[in-house]
Design an enzyme around this catalytic site. Structure first.
Site, short mmCIF file in Angstrom:
data_model
loop_
_atom_site.label_atom_id
_atom_site.label_comp_id
_atom_site.label_asym_id
_atom_site.label_seq_id
_atom_site.Cartn_x
_atom_site.Cartn_y
_atom_site.Cartn_z
N ASP A 156 3.42 3.01 -0.29
CA ASP A 156 4.88 3.02 -0.18
C ASP A 156 5.32 1.71 0.47
OD1 ASP A 156 7.15 5.24 -0.51
OD2 ASP A 156 7.70 3.85 1.10
N SER A 157 6.43 1.17 0.00
CA SER A 157 6.93 -0.11 0.49
C SER A 157 8.29 0.05 1.16
CB SER A 157 7.05 -1.11 -0.67
OG SER A 157 5.78 -1.38 -1.23
#
Length: 401
Positions: free
Chosen positions: A76-77
């Site tokens: 996840d960013s």
């Protein structure tokens, strides 16, 4: 180090097309299972920790849904700007506001990585952070970019590998991390659980069917009606009462029909998602294996069957050599031929990129090189198309001399 593993089940717990494209570009074909984690109501003490937490929750959610061992990657960013986390904006208004606040400045793109290997019972959680420098965008550029829809569905409202690329003036750190997955970091994490990066190359195939494709495969390929027609045609070319090996068994829908006709069928495939369905139809009789390296002793099969398989290959020679090796003398190889190039599944290949490996003239010549002689043929009907014509599929038999 598990360098000899050729069938690592590697799962990407993310719906991101950019992450999938990055892995494919590096020679890895993951199975994609979307976690379903709701990201909107999760908080953490810092943007970086938020990215790592979300990656962990995604990986754990997918692992909880598995019934077989796998190595699962969750990512996840989150973009950090002025100490605040920025995920996907969701609406044009939010995206426009964020891009205006980012222009001419820099932010830190954090990507959390969580790797869970169920075989070794290890969970690794890492964070990679990259400084990103943004151009001084005009209002007109921001409005035009938002109108494309791209910034609405990506962390931080920008991409470096898409339409937003010209608006990123530089990065300090790992480029791939900004896209969504740090390849150097992933390599190190895999090494910690005993998997070398080249092992994933060996596991990858250009036609590895993921979970979504496997789930709809039967319905999009004619269902039970086509499977019965194919099985009846194959059965007419098989020796009676022999041991049959089906290559690329898929969901087992044709193999199950062959069993119903009195054949003893074993199947192999490289797709974990397809094999999970095949095991329901052919319990105890399917396995993960490469057709170019079959885990079967010499001269053990009375027949080998391949329905819509050879057209997927770049080069059929290795598979034909294995087919000839496992067939007993006078055994038969039954296969479909001349599938339309327009229907080829192989990702990224045009109809003229390579010679179709199931073209009958090519196949006869290459099969003869491996001691397989054409000695029979038939046809069977496919499902009706959007025209008045019903497609007819050719099926041929080669005999092992």
């Amino acid at each position: 180090m598990n360098d000899s593993a050729v069938n690592v089940r590697f799962v990407l717990a993310s719906a991101s097309p950019a992450r999938l494209k990055t892995l494919r570009g590096a020679g890895v074909e993951p199975e994609v299972i979307v976690s379903g984690v709701d990201e909107d109501h999760i908080t953490a003490e810092s943007p970086g920790e938020l990215a790592r937490l979300l990656a962990t929750l995604k990986a754990r959610a997918v692992v909880a849904s598995l019934t077989e061992h796998a190595t699962v990657l969750g990512c996840d960013s989150v973009l950090e700007l002025d100490g605040e986390p920025y995920g996907k904006p969701g609406t044009p208004e939010v995206a426009r506001e964020r891009l205006r606040s980012m222009r001419g400045r820099s932010g830190v793109l954090h990507t959390g990585h969580c790797l869970i290997d169920t075989n070794s019972k290890q969970e690794l959680r890492e964070l990679e952070s990259t400084e990103v420098y943004f151009a001084d965008l005009t209002d007109e550029e921001i409005d035009a970019y938002v109108a494309t829809g791209e910034p609405l569905v990506v962390a931080g409202s920008f991409t470096v590998d898409g339409l937003g690329g010209p608006f990123v003036t530089g990065i300090q750190g790992d480029y791939h991390n900004v896209v969504g997955v740090s390849l150097p970091l992933l390599r190190r994490m895999l090494a910690e659980v005993g998997i070398s990066w080249p092992a994933l190359w060996r596991s990858a195939t250009p036609f590895a069917y993921d979970e979504s494709e496997a789930a709809r495969y039967d319905d999009t390929r004619g269902g039970a009606e086509r499977a019965k027609a194919a099985a009846l045609a194959v059965h007419s070319l098989l020796p009676k009462g022999g041991r049959v090996l089906e290559l690329a068994v898929g969901t087992g829908i044709v193999g199950a029909e062959l069993v119903a006709l009195g054949n003893l069928v074993h199947g192999v495939d490289l797709s974990s998602a397809m094999l999970r369905r095949a095991r329901v139809r052919l319990p105890g009789h399917v396995a993960a294996a490469d057709a170019a390296k079959l885990p079967i002793a010499d001269r053990r099969c009375d027949a080998v069957v391949a329905v819509w398989f050879l057209h997927l290959l770049e080069d059929s020679d290795a598979a034909l050599a294995e087919i000839a090796r496992v067939l007993r003398p006078d055994g038969v190889f039954v296969t479909t031929t001349d599938k339309s190039d327009a229907g080829r599944y192989a990702d990224g290949r045009g109809p003229n990129d390579t010679r179709a490996q199931d073209a009958i003239t090519h196949l006869v010549a290459r099969a003869a090189h491996h001691g397989l002689t054409l000695d029979g043929a038939t046809t069977f009907p496919g499902p009706p198309r959007n025209t008045d014509q019903t497609p007819i599929y050719p099926l041929v038999r080669f005999r092992r001399t």
